[in-house]
Enzyme design. Sequence first.
Site, mmCIF file in Angstrom:
data_model
loop_
_atom_site.group_PDB
_atom_site.id
_atom_site.type_symbol
_atom_site.label_atom_id
_atom_site.label_comp_id
_atom_site.label_asym_id
_atom_site.label_seq_id
_atom_site.Cartn_x
_atom_site.Cartn_y
_atom_site.Cartn_z
ATOM 1 N N ASP A 31 3.397 9.150 -0.747
ATOM 2 C CA ASP A 31 2.316 8.472 -0.692
ATOM 3 C C ASP A 31 2.068 7.264 -1.574
ATOM 4 O O ASP A 31 2.211 7.654 -2.814
ATOM 5 C CB ASP A 31 1.045 9.512 -0.519
ATOM 6 C CG ASP A 31 0.077 9.261 0.478
ATOM 7 O OD1 ASP A 31 -0.070 8.136 0.911
ATOM 8 O OD2 ASP A 31 -0.606 10.033 0.872
ATOM 9 N N HIS A 40 0.939 -1.349 0.135
ATOM 10 C CA HIS A 40 -0.043 -0.049 -0.111
ATOM 11 C C HIS A 40 0.774 1.259 0.012
ATOM 12 O O HIS A 40 0.406 2.385 -0.575
ATOM 13 C CB HIS A 40 -1.005 -0.022 1.196
ATOM 14 C CG HIS A 40 -2.035 -0.965 1.198
ATOM 15 N ND1 HIS A 40 -3.439 -0.734 0.710
ATOM 16 C CD2 HIS A 40 -1.982 -2.415 1.224
ATOM 17 C CE1 HIS A 40 -4.231 -1.926 0.492
ATOM 18 N NE2 HIS A 40 -3.214 -2.882 0.961
HETATM 19 C C1 GDG Z 1 -2.178 3.728 3.297
HETATM 20 C C2 GDG Z 1 -1.238 4.481 2.392
HETATM 21 C C3 GDG Z 1 -2.998 4.225 0.527
HETATM 22 C C4 GDG Z 1 -9.178 10.158 7.273
HETATM 23 N N1 GDG Z 1 -9.624 10.889 8.231
HETATM 24 C C5 GDG Z 1 -10.472 10.190 8.725
HETATM 25 C C6 GDG Z 1 -10.828 8.967 7.974
HETATM 26 N N2 GDG Z 1 -9.879 9.143 7.020
HETATM 27 C C7 GDG Z 1 -9.670 8.145 5.908
HETATM 28 C C8 GDG Z 1 -9.753 8.599 4.746
HETATM 29 C C9 GDG Z 1 -9.175 7.732 3.532
HETATM 30 C C10 GDG Z 1 -8.174 6.805 4.517
HETATM 31 O O1 GDG Z 1 -8.551 7.301 5.877
HETATM 32 C C11 GDG Z 1 -6.757 7.435 4.340
HETATM 33 O O2 GDG Z 1 -6.181 6.635 3.379
HETATM 34 P P1 GDG Z 1 -5.065 7.518 2.803
HETATM 35 O O3 GDG Z 1 -4.918 6.700 1.226
HETATM 36 O O4 GDG Z 1 -5.170 8.700 2.383
HETATM 37 O O5 GDG Z 1 -3.568 7.141 3.550
HETATM 38 P P2 GDG Z 1 -2.831 5.982 4.514
HETATM 39 O O6 GDG Z 1 -3.813 5.912 5.979
HETATM 40 O O7 GDG Z 1 -1.622 6.542 4.744
HETATM 41 O O8 GDG Z 1 -2.986 4.593 3.714
HETATM 42 C C12 GDG Z 1 -1.879 5.312 1.143
HETATM 43 C C13 GDG Z 1 -3.836 3.480 1.323
HETATM 44 O O9 GDG Z 1 -3.050 2.842 2.264
HETATM 45 C C14 GDG Z 1 -4.669 2.581 0.566
HETATM 46 O O10 GDG Z 1 -3.908 1.693 -0.242
HETATM 47 O O11 GDG Z 1 -3.539 5.389 -0.652
HETATM 48 O O12 GDG Z 1 -0.864 5.784 0.207
HETATM 49 O O13 GDG Z 1 -0.394 5.324 3.042
HETATM 50 O O14 GDG Z 1 -10.123 6.765 3.379
HETATM 51 O O15 GDG Z 1 -11.080 9.163 4.384
HETATM 52 N N3 GDG Z 1 -11.571 8.117 8.223
HETATM 53 C C15 GDG Z 1 -12.703 8.312 9.452
HETATM 54 N N4 GDG Z 1 -12.407 9.228 10.335
HETATM 55 C C16 GDG Z 1 -11.429 10.228 9.974
HETATM 56 O O16 GDG Z 1 -11.413 11.303 10.584
HETATM 57 N N5 GDG Z 1 -13.451 7.510 9.376
#
Ligand code: GDG
Length: 461
Positions: A365, A157
Site C-alpha cells: 500500500d 499515491h
Molecule cells: C490510494 C493508495 C493511499 C473506505 N471505505 C469507505 C470509505 N473509505 C475511505 C477510507 C479512506 C479511503 O477511503 C481509502 O484510502 P486508502 O489510503 O486506505 O486506500 P486507497 O483507496 O487504495 O488509496 C493508498 C491513498 O491513495 C492516499 O494517498 O494511502 O495507499 O492506494 O479515507 O476511509 N469512505 C466512504 N465510505 C466507505 O465505505 N465514504
Amino acid sequence: MSRLVVVSNRVAAVKQSRPGAEGGLAVAVRAALRARGGIWFGWSGKVLERDYGQPTLTQAGKITYATIDMTQRDYDEYYVGFANSTLWPLFHYRLDLAEFAQRTWAGYQRVNTLFAHRLQPMLEDTDVVWVHDYHFLLLAEILRSAGCKQKMGFFLHIPWPSLEVLLALPQHREIVKALCAYDLLGFQTVDHLHCFQDYIRREAGGEIGDDGTIKVFGRALKAQAFPIGIDTEMFAQMAVESEDSKQVHRLLESLGKRDLMIGVDRLDYSKGLIKRVEAFEHLLAAYPDNRGKVVFLQINPPSRSDVADYIDMKRELEATAGHVNGTFAEYDWMPIRYLNKSFSRRVLSGFFRVSRVGLVTPLRDGMNLVAKEFVAAQSEKDPGVLVLSRFAGAARELDGALIVNPYDVEGVAERMQEALTMPLGARQERWRSMYKSIAENDVTAWRENFLQTLQKSGRTR
Ligand code: GDG
C-alpha cells in the site's frame, strides 16, 4: 501567489456535502484551490460512445472544475487496461496479475495526450500544475513538448516498485523518462523514493545530488518523500460525535460484551483481505478463548468491479469468510461479519472508535489512510490497538502499531491476540505516540510541504 492547477483522474464534486463526507485529499486540494484560485481538471466519471468534447466547466468561487468524458474505448484501454490492469498490479508487486499489451499502452498514451491537449489552452504562464497518481505519468512530458513551461509537480499515491519489479514493465524507460519532465516528484515514503533513485542510478545512468536533485535524460528535477496525512482533528471530532449515533448504538447492542475487530478497505487484492481472514481463522483455532467473544467486522466498499481479477478475488474472499463462519459459528455468534458495501465516513469513524482492534494488513500500500483514521478515531481513555502491515507506507510513521508481515498468517494471529489482550497503559502509550505523529503531519501540512517545495524547485523561468 500563483494559481494552482490540479489534475487527477477523478475530480471531487463541485458541491461539498456536510463536513467529513469527503476524504482528506479532496478537502485539502479544495482548500488550496480556494486560497490560490485555480482549476481542478480530470475525468467526469462518464463513459460515452461519442468523441471527447471540450471540457465541461463549472465555476465555484475562485475554483474552476473542468471535466471531460471518456469514450468506451479509452475507458477500456487506458483506465481498465493500462492503469488498472498493468500499472496498478505491477506497482503493487503483483507481476502474476499484470497484463502487458501494446493496445492498452497505446490507449494510455492516447488518453494522456488528450488530457494534456485539453488542459493546455486553460493554462496561464505563471500557473503551478500538480498532477496526481499513476493515471497521468506522461502528462508533463506531453505538455512540455507542446511548449508549456509552468512548474509541474507529480505525486504518486501508490508504491513505486523496486528496480527488479519495474524492469518487468516493457515501457519502463519511456515512463521514467516522461516522469522526469516534472520539476518535482513526490513519493509516499523514503522506501519508494529509494526505489526510484535506484532506477535512476543503476538503470538510467543518472546522478543524484545530496539535496535530492536528479540529473538524467538531459533533465534536472527533484524527488522527495511526502507522506500523505489525513484531516486528523476533523476526523477525531467526527468520531466523538458519531459514537452517539444510531448506527453505533445498534452495532454496540448487537455485540453485547464482545470485542470488535474492524477492517475497512476497498475490495482490492492489494489489501490482503484473504490472508487477513485466514489469520483470523488461525486466531480462533490457536486461541479458542476468543470463540464467542470476538467479532471481526470487515467492510469492503466495492471497487473496480469490471476488472476480472477483482471479481475472482471477491469470490475467493467470500468463500474463505464463509468457510470460517461455517467452521466456528454458533447459533448465537457469527465470527465474521462481511459487508460488501460502503458507509459514510461519519459512521465509519464511530465504528473505528468502538473497535478494540483495527486490522490494516495490505500486502502493499502506498500509505493507507484507514490506518491513520483508525488512530484518529480512538479515545485517549480507552484506545484500540492498530495491527498494521509493514508493507503499508503508514508503517514508517505509525510505530505505535503492532507491525506485522501480512503473508505470515500465524504471526498476524499472534499479534491479533496480543492486541486483544493488551493492558490499558500499553494501549495508551502506543496510541499517544501515533496520534502525535498524525496530528503533526496532517493533510494540510502534506499539501503545503509539497507545494512549497514545488514552488522552490525547477528551472528558473
Ligand atoms: C490510494 C493508495 C493511499 C473506505 N471505505 C469507505 C470509505 N473509505 C475511505 C477510507 C479512506 C479511503 O477511503 C481509502 O484510502 P486508502 O489510503 O486506505 O486506500 P486507497 O483507496 O487504495 O488509496 C493508498 C491513498 O491513495 C492516499 O494517498 O494511502 O495507499 O492506494 O479515507 O476511509 N469512505 C466512504 N465510505 C466507505 O465505505 N465514504
